[in-house]
Every structure is written in structure tokens, then in C-alpha cells.
Design a protein around this motif. Structure first.
Motif, mmCIF file in Angstrom:
data_model
loop_
_atom_site.group_PDB
_atom_site.id
_atom_site.type_symbol
_atom_site.label_atom_id
_atom_site.label_comp_id
_atom_site.label_asym_id
_atom_site.label_seq_id
_atom_site.Cartn_x
_atom_site.Cartn_y
_atom_site.Cartn_z
ATOM 1 N N SER A 40 0.753 -1.231 0.230
ATOM 2 C CA SER A 40 -0.093 0.037 -0.062
ATOM 3 C C SER A 40 0.609 1.394 0.463
ATOM 4 N N VAL A 42 0.454 5.486 -1.186
ATOM 5 C CA VAL A 42 -0.993 6.608 -0.940
ATOM 6 C C VAL A 42 -0.570 6.580 -2.357
ATOM 7 N N SER A 56 -5.485 -5.188 1.636
ATOM 8 C CA SER A 56 -4.073 -5.039 2.309
ATOM 9 C C SER A 56 -3.508 -4.299 1.604
ATOM 10 N N SER A 60 -4.284 3.745 1.721
ATOM 11 C CA SER A 60 -5.340 3.148 2.220
ATOM 12 C C SER A 60 -6.536 3.694 1.919
ATOM 13 N N ASP A 61 -6.988 4.491 1.161
ATOM 14 C CA ASP A 61 -7.800 5.124 0.384
ATOM 15 C C ASP A 61 -9.506 4.394 -0.196
ATOM 16 N N GLN A 63 -8.737 1.181 0.675
ATOM 17 C CA GLN A 63 -8.534 0.182 1.652
ATOM 18 C C GLN A 63 -10.153 0.084 2.253
ATOM 19 N N ARG A 64 -10.237 1.847 1.671
ATOM 20 C CA ARG A 64 -11.502 2.102 3.476
ATOM 21 C C ARG A 64 -12.786 2.041 2.467
#
Length: 128
Positions: A40, A42, A56, A60-61, A63-64
């Protein structure tokens, strides 16, 4: 008149400096191409999903977004405005379009699906 002339000279000097910087950058030999990072990062490109992959590996964005789509609220599918709200974002056109772009990328790469135009859900709906 003097003030205008002084300002014009400062603008000209900034242009000269910028041109010199560009010339230096273009004259440098190309650096070695770094191998793409796994995992991951960004702003990273969303990898095509393989059977052994989990969310995973996504930034992160992303994943959310997958997490919200896999939740009870996303079971029947969510419009991008609903998804933006669930992510805690302001429901303004710029944020909604950003979510839409990411959701479409997730669909293209096999992480989510589009059940109807503009309605997204998780690729695999959790049992329960």
C-alpha cells in the motif's frame, strides 16, 4: 515608474533562474528506474486483483472504500454520494467525483463491482 521597472526586473530574473534550472534538470543523465513497490502506497495505482490478494495491498483510501462496500450498508450497493458520506467526506462534487473515480478503478481491477450505473458494491458480499 521606478517601482514598475523594479518589478519587471524581478520577474525577468525569476524567469532566467527558472530557465537555468530546467536546463540543468534536462542535462542530468536519467536515473535508474526504481522497481515498483509492492503493498500500500498512498496515490498508488490499484493492482489487478488475484485470488491470493487481500485488500491490504491497496492504498489506504482504496482499503477504506472496499471496507465500506463490504459493510452491511454497502451490501445492496451504494451511490458515490452515499459512499462519500460513509467515508466521512464532505458531499461536494469534487469529493464525490474522486470517490467515483476510485470506485470505478476498483471495478476495473477486480476489487469491486458495479451493480447498476453509478451503484457500487463489494466484489464478494460477506456471508451473514
Amino acid at each position: 515608474m521606478q517601482a514598475a521597472l523594479g518589478e519587471a526586473e524581478r520577474v525577468l530574473q525569476r524567469l532566467v533562474d527558472a530557465r537555468a534550472t530546467v536546463a540543468e534538470v534536462l542535462a542530468e543523465p536519467p536515473s535508474a528506474v526504481a522497481e515498483p513497490q509492492r503493498g500500500s502506497v498512498v496515490g498508488s495505482v490499484v493492482p489487478h486483483r488475484a485470488d491470493s490478494m487481500t485488500a491490504s495491498v491497496l492504498a489506504s483510501d482504496y482499503q477504506r472504500i472496499v471496507s465500506v462496500l463490504e459493510s452491511e450498508a454497502g451490501r445492496e450497493g451504494m451511490r458515490c454520494q452515499q459512499l462519500a458520506r460513509a467515508l466521512g467526506l464532505q458531499v461536494v462534487p469534487a469529493k464525490v467525483e474522486g470517490v467515483r473515480s476510485k470506485a470505478k478503478r476498483l471495478v476495473e481491477r477486480g476489487w469491486a463491482r458495479q451493480v447498476r450505473p453509478g451503484v457500487f458494491t463489494a466484489l464478494v458480499v460477506p456471508a451473514g
